[in-house]
Every structure is written in structure tokens, then in C-alpha cells.
Design a protein around this motif. Sequence first.
Motif, PDB file in Angstrom:
ATOM      1  N   CYS A 155      -0.102   0.944   2.496  1.00 13.33           N
ATOM      2  CA  CYS A 155      -1.529   0.752   2.233  1.00 13.33           C
ATOM      3  C   CYS A 155      -2.311   2.018   2.557  1.00 13.33           C
ATOM      4  O   CYS A 155      -1.946   2.785   3.451  1.00 13.33           O
ATOM      5  CB  CYS A 155      -2.087  -0.396   3.074  1.00 13.33           C
ATOM      6  N   CYS A 161      -2.838  -1.396  -1.614  1.00 13.80           N
ATOM      7  CA  CYS A 161      -1.497  -1.566  -1.048  1.00 13.80           C
ATOM      8  C   CYS A 161      -0.452  -1.607  -2.155  1.00 13.80           C
ATOM      9  O   CYS A 161      -0.632  -2.284  -3.173  1.00 13.80           O
ATOM     10  CB  CYS A 161      -1.414  -2.852  -0.234  1.00 13.80           C
ATOM     11  N   SER A 209       1.703  -2.602   5.630  1.00 12.39           N
ATOM     12  CA  SER A 209       0.632  -1.634   5.891  1.00 12.39           C
ATOM     13  C   SER A 209       1.104  -0.193   5.717  1.00 12.39           C
ATOM     14  O   SER A 209       0.289   0.712   5.487  1.00 12.39           O
ATOM     15  CB  SER A 209       0.061  -1.833   7.298  1.00 12.39           C
TER      16      SER A 209
END
Length: 217
Positions: free
Chosen positions: A105, A72, A102
Motif C-alpha cells: 500500500c 493497495c 500494507s
Amino acid sequence: MRTRPVLTLAAAAAALSLPAVAPAAAAAGPVLTTGGPGGTPVAVGDVLTASLAGGTRATFYSSATETSGVSCGSSAFTATVTDNPAAPGTATESLTGHSFDSAGCSSNVTGVLGVNGITVDNLPYTTTVASDGTLTVTPASGSTIQTTVRLRTLLGSVTCVYRAPSMSGRADNADNSISFTNQQFTKVSGSSLCFANGYFTAKYAPVTDAGATVYVN
């Protein structure tokens, strides 16, 4: 995608924590200061924050030596100072937030198409920072540090839950950072696409108190 509180990390722990200073630098002041070693005391109740150090990523790999897992590029933590005694000593913080975006990521695990989210559960965690830079993150009594990773796979959404009894890190006054290296988590639930162990590595810098960099004395 919305940023969620996660691991700690956040830190991530998680969290929180502070940059370290050599024991020889300890003065009559408290463990945590701003403006420099021996500077302005950090007050109890102050909120410390930090994001990933520039050019670094937080990783959650399947082993301490491999590079297969989740990476990430955006993560941050928030911690409230609960005790800041005279140096040399150990300051205490409450890690109230540890988040990963996210959207930044990715995963290179075979069969995984992407990361839907990462959440650090069971917050707050207690973080201690000693004058020598030693950082420890522990959960509440009877609880565990827990991270939930949601993966997008060829077979649909998969949820992986990992736990650790505690995390250890280091604080460094050279760049006002805190670092975690290969902190091991064990899978407690999830499909075969969830690796059995997760090793968390991340560096957060600079740690700040209302915009002022934080030092450990």
C-alpha cells in the motif's frame, strides 16, 4: 508486514460476492454454481475466495473524482455461503475476512510517508448476491461497516477510522469478478491528515470455490 483483515471490502469487501449472469441465463439450478452458468451447485458452507484482479489496485480516495488517498496492490476476501436458493433468486454469504497487505500500500496525501496497516472491523458482514449480479454488503444489526487506516506521517503514526452503513457492488460472469466503485465511507475519528471521506474502489477476480470459478445464475 503481516496481512490484516480489512474493509470490505472485501470484501471488501467485504465480500463477499460473486460474478453475475444475465437473468435470462437463470436455469432450474441454484444462484451460485461452479464450472459455468447452470453448472455444479455451490454447497452451503463452502468458502469462496478472491484476490484483486490482475493489474488492478484497491483504492481509498478522498473523493469520487480525485486520486488522492491510499492505494493497495494486494487485497483478498473470504466468504462462507449460507444460502444458495434456486435461480432466479438471491444467494447469501457471510463475509468473514477482508485483508490488505500494507507492504503493498502507498499514499500520496501530503504529509503522509506510508501506510502502516488497514483493518476491516466489525466482521462478519452479510453479503447478498442476486441473479442479476447486484451485490450488497451489510453489517450486523446495530453495527456499521468500519475500516481503520493507520498512516505513517511526519508527525508520527496517525489512525483514521471510517464507517459506512452498507456497500453495493456488481458481479460479472465474464471474468468471474465482483467490483466495488466509489463506495463512500465517512471519517469518524482521526487527525486532519485523515481525509473527511473515503471512496473505496476495487475489483476481485476470479471468485473461486476450492479452486473452481464461481458463476451467478
